[in-house]
Design a protein around this motif. Structure first.
Motif, mmCIF file in Angstrom:
data_model
loop_
_atom_site.group_PDB
_atom_site.id
_atom_site.type_symbol
_atom_site.label_atom_id
_atom_site.label_comp_id
_atom_site.label_asym_id
_atom_site.label_seq_id
_atom_site.Cartn_x
_atom_site.Cartn_y
_atom_site.Cartn_z
ATOM 1 N N VAL A 202 0.228 12.710 -1.968
ATOM 2 C CA VAL A 202 -0.051 12.130 -0.649
ATOM 3 C C VAL A 202 0.966 12.636 0.378
ATOM 4 O O VAL A 202 0.607 12.992 1.507
ATOM 5 N N ALA A 203 2.244 12.676 -0.002
ATOM 6 C CA ALA A 203 3.281 13.114 0.929
ATOM 7 C C ALA A 203 3.139 14.586 1.288
ATOM 8 O O ALA A 203 3.535 14.996 2.391
ATOM 9 N N ALA A 204 2.590 15.385 0.385
ATOM 10 C CA ALA A 204 2.445 16.815 0.653
ATOM 11 C C ALA A 204 1.305 17.117 1.613
ATOM 12 O O ALA A 204 1.194 18.242 2.114
ATOM 13 N N LEU A 205 0.472 16.128 1.895
ATOM 14 C CA LEU A 205 -0.680 16.352 2.769
ATOM 15 C C LEU A 205 -0.346 16.157 4.243
ATOM 16 O O LEU A 205 -1.186 16.440 5.098
ATOM 17 N N THR A 206 0.824 15.657 4.560
ATOM 18 C CA THR A 206 1.204 15.425 5.949
ATOM 19 C C THR A 206 2.683 15.707 6.140
ATOM 20 O O THR A 206 3.474 15.544 5.208
ATOM 21 N N VAL A 207 3.043 16.135 7.342
ATOM 22 C CA VAL A 207 4.452 16.375 7.656
ATOM 23 C C VAL A 207 5.076 15.186 8.363
ATOM 24 O O VAL A 207 6.279 15.194 8.639
ATOM 25 N N ARG A 208 4.294 14.174 8.661
ATOM 26 C CA ARG A 208 4.803 12.975 9.336
ATOM 27 C C ARG A 208 5.229 11.948 8.298
ATOM 28 O O ARG A 208 4.388 11.447 7.536
ATOM 29 N N ARG A 209 6.510 11.621 8.291
ATOM 30 C CA ARG A 209 7.032 10.742 7.255
ATOM 31 C C ARG A 209 6.432 9.340 7.332
ATOM 32 O O ARG A 209 6.086 8.747 6.320
ATOM 33 N N GLY A 210 6.323 8.792 8.539
ATOM 34 C CA GLY A 210 5.774 7.440 8.681
ATOM 35 C C GLY A 210 4.356 7.343 8.160
ATOM 36 O O GLY A 210 3.994 6.377 7.483
ATOM 37 N N LEU A 211 3.551 8.343 8.461
ATOM 38 C CA LEU A 211 2.175 8.351 7.975
ATOM 39 C C LEU A 211 2.137 8.472 6.460
ATOM 40 O O LEU A 211 1.319 7.820 5.790
ATOM 41 N N ALA A 212 3.023 9.291 5.895
ATOM 42 C CA ALA A 212 3.060 9.457 4.443
ATOM 43 C C ALA A 212 3.470 8.164 3.743
ATOM 44 O O ALA A 212 2.896 7.790 2.722
ATOM 45 N N VAL A 213 4.467 7.467 4.305
ATOM 46 C CA VAL A 213 4.910 6.201 3.714
ATOM 47 C C VAL A 213 3.768 5.199 3.689
ATOM 48 O O VAL A 213 3.493 4.546 2.670
ATOM 49 N N THR A 214 3.084 5.053 4.805
ATOM 50 C CA THR A 214 1.970 4.101 4.889
ATOM 51 C C THR A 214 0.859 4.470 3.920
ATOM 52 O O THR A 214 0.298 3.599 3.233
ATOM 53 N N ALA A 215 0.534 5.755 3.854
ATOM 54 C CA ALA A 215 -0.555 6.193 2.981
ATOM 55 C C ALA A 215 -0.234 5.934 1.510
ATOM 56 O O ALA A 215 -1.105 5.489 0.745
ATOM 57 N N VAL A 216 0.997 6.178 1.099
ATOM 58 C CA VAL A 216 1.367 5.946 -0.310
ATOM 59 C C VAL A 216 1.294 4.464 -0.651
ATOM 60 O O VAL A 216 0.771 4.077 -1.701
ATOM 61 N N ILE A 217 1.805 3.613 0.228
ATOM 62 C CA ILE A 217 1.753 2.165 -0.021
ATOM 63 C C ILE A 217 0.309 1.691 -0.120
ATOM 64 O O ILE A 217 -0.050 0.888 -1.001
ATOM 65 N N VAL A 218 -0.530 2.186 0.769
ATOM 66 C CA VAL A 218 -1.949 1.790 0.734
ATOM 67 C C VAL A 218 -2.596 2.225 -0.572
ATOM 68 O O VAL A 218 -3.319 1.451 -1.216
ATOM 69 N N VAL A 219 -2.335 3.463 -0.977
ATOM 70 C CA VAL A 219 -2.946 3.975 -2.206
ATOM 71 C C VAL A 219 -2.524 3.138 -3.420
ATOM 72 O O VAL A 219 -3.347 2.752 -4.255
ATOM 73 N N LEU A 220 -1.235 2.812 -3.522
ATOM 74 C CA LEU A 220 -0.737 2.119 -4.711
ATOM 75 C C LEU A 220 -1.091 0.639 -4.712
ATOM 76 O O LEU A 220 -1.559 0.104 -5.729
ATOM 77 N N LEU A 221 -0.875 -0.036 -3.605
ATOM 78 C CA LEU A 221 -1.081 -1.488 -3.575
ATOM 79 C C LEU A 221 -2.546 -1.868 -3.434
ATOM 80 O O LEU A 221 -3.010 -2.819 -4.071
ATOM 81 N N VAL A 222 -3.281 -1.142 -2.608
ATOM 82 C CA VAL A 222 -4.704 -1.471 -2.442
ATOM 83 C C VAL A 222 -5.468 -1.202 -3.728
ATOM 84 O O VAL A 222 -6.357 -1.984 -4.114
ATOM 85 N N SER A 223 -5.129 -0.118 -4.411
ATOM 86 C CA SER A 223 -5.817 0.169 -5.675
ATOM 87 C C SER A 223 -5.561 -0.936 -6.692
ATOM 88 O O SER A 223 -6.490 -1.373 -7.393
ATOM 89 N N PHE A 224 -4.321 -1.423 -6.771
ATOM 90 C CA PHE A 224 -4.028 -2.505 -7.717
ATOM 91 C C PHE A 224 -4.746 -3.786 -7.324
ATOM 92 O O PHE A 224 -5.274 -4.511 -8.192
ATOM 93 N N THR A 225 -4.797 -4.095 -6.040
ATOM 94 C CA THR A 225 -5.481 -5.311 -5.587
ATOM 95 C C THR A 225 -6.957 -5.265 -5.924
ATOM 96 O O THR A 225 -7.531 -6.250 -6.419
ATOM 97 N N LEU A 226 -7.592 -4.135 -5.666
ATOM 98 C CA LEU A 226 -9.013 -4.003 -5.965
ATOM 99 C C LEU A 226 -9.275 -4.098 -7.463
ATOM 100 O O LEU A 226 -10.211 -4.781 -7.905
ATOM 101 N N VAL A 227 -8.445 -3.419 -8.246
ATOM 102 C CA VAL A 227 -8.635 -3.457 -9.699
ATOM 103 C C VAL A 227 -8.419 -4.865 -10.239
ATOM 104 O O VAL A 227 -9.197 -5.341 -11.081
#
Length: 305
Positions: A202-227
């Motif tokens: 996820v971090a390699a897909l963007t050069v913006r650190r803030g966007l990468a941080v948000t995207a990683v948190i969403v991927v990890l936490l939202v996936s666990f919540t849905l599961v």
């Protein structure tokens, strides 16, 4: 002023002059790519905890490490001081379930440090220096991923070690406790590899650190919540197979399922895997996440100039 006859003659057009400035040539051994990769790995590992960086860079990782250790310290204190009073014969929280209990802290750590290692190199173009000889793109990807994986493993494994020491001090059965602890460490290593791989992609897909941080948190936490939601509904409606398959889509439930299958560890989900076929499917899921992340990173860095 000097007369024209005293001035040095200019070299003919199209020629140059080489001046000896007195620099010494390096005559020592050239260690090559392995030494570069080792130094690169150690520097990346240090940077994830802010070592060798500014004081501001140390605050978040050290705070998260302290918060990870604090619940374990409280559990150890209760176990050691009140074992006889409460009739305790095992850990209050199992080694296999502790990472899921503290998943928010782990996710924030991975989400904050993956962009620091990956996105920053792309944004400031330092990647062009790292990829100069003798380090290749493949080596860069593997070393960066290894640094993030080991840093995450330290974060997850440190409280497990503290709990194990507390269990030994509380005179819990040594053989049983050691086996459970080793199973917990294997789970911590697998979880660290899965989380680091996903976060790095996820971090390699963007050069913006803030966007990468948000995207990683969403991927990890939202996936666990849905599961977790799907597993809870599946367990209450007697559709356990659906819940077991859903557990493949979150790294936390996936690794916990592997621990249940390999070590008969306590389950942290409503529908843990049962049977050899489902257990092997969970193992293949972990392998697919780790290898898939490596392949995705290699493909991404082929397009980096």
């Amino acid at each position: 002023m000097s007369s024209p006859s005293e001035r040095p003659a200019r070299p003919p057009a199209g020629t140059g002059v080489i001046h000896d400035l007195g620099y010494r040539r390096y005559t020592g051994p050239r260690l090559g790519e392995p030494a570069v990769a080792r130094a690169f790995f150690l520097s990346g590992l240090r940077h994830t905890y802010g070592l060798g960086r500014s004081g501001r860079s140390k605050v978040l990782p050290m705070l998260l490490l302290g918060l990870m250790l604090l619940p374990a310290l409280i559990l150890v204190g209760v176990l050691v001081q009140a074992r006889d009073l409460l009739g305790l014969d095992e850990q209050l929280v199992a080694y296999s379930t502790y990472p899921i209990t503290t998943q928010l802290l782990i996710s924030v750590f991975v989400a904050s440090q993956a962009p620091a290692l990956i996105s920053r190199d792309l944004r400031f173009r330092t990647i062009t220096l790292y990829l100069a000889r003798p380090m290749r793109r493949r080596t860069y990807v593997l070393v960066r991923l290894a640094s993030l994986t080991v840093a995450t493993f330290v974060l997850i494994g440190a409280p497990l070690l503290l709990m194990y020491v507390g269990g030994v001090l509380a005179d819990l059965p040594l053989t049983r406790e050691t086996g459970r602890f080793l199973g917990g460490l294997v789970g911590a290593a697998l979880l660290a590899a899965c989380l680091a791989g996903l976060a790095a992609v996820v971090a390699a897909l963007t050069v913006r650190r803030g966007l990468a941080v948000t995207a990683v948190i969403v991927v990890l936490l939202v996936s666990f919540t849905l599961v977790s939601t799907v597993q809870g509904v599946a367990a209450s409606t007697d559709h356990d197979t659906v819940g077991r398959i859903a557990g493949l889509f979150s790294p936390y439930t996936l690794v916990n399922g592997v621990q249940v299958f390999l070590f008969d560890s306590p389950a942290a989900t409503a529908t843990p895997p049962e049977g050899t076929a489902m257990g092997l499917l969970y193992l293949l899921g972990v392998l697919a996440v780790v290898l898939g992340s490596i392949v995705a990173l290699l493909v991404r860095y082929r397009r980096v100039d």
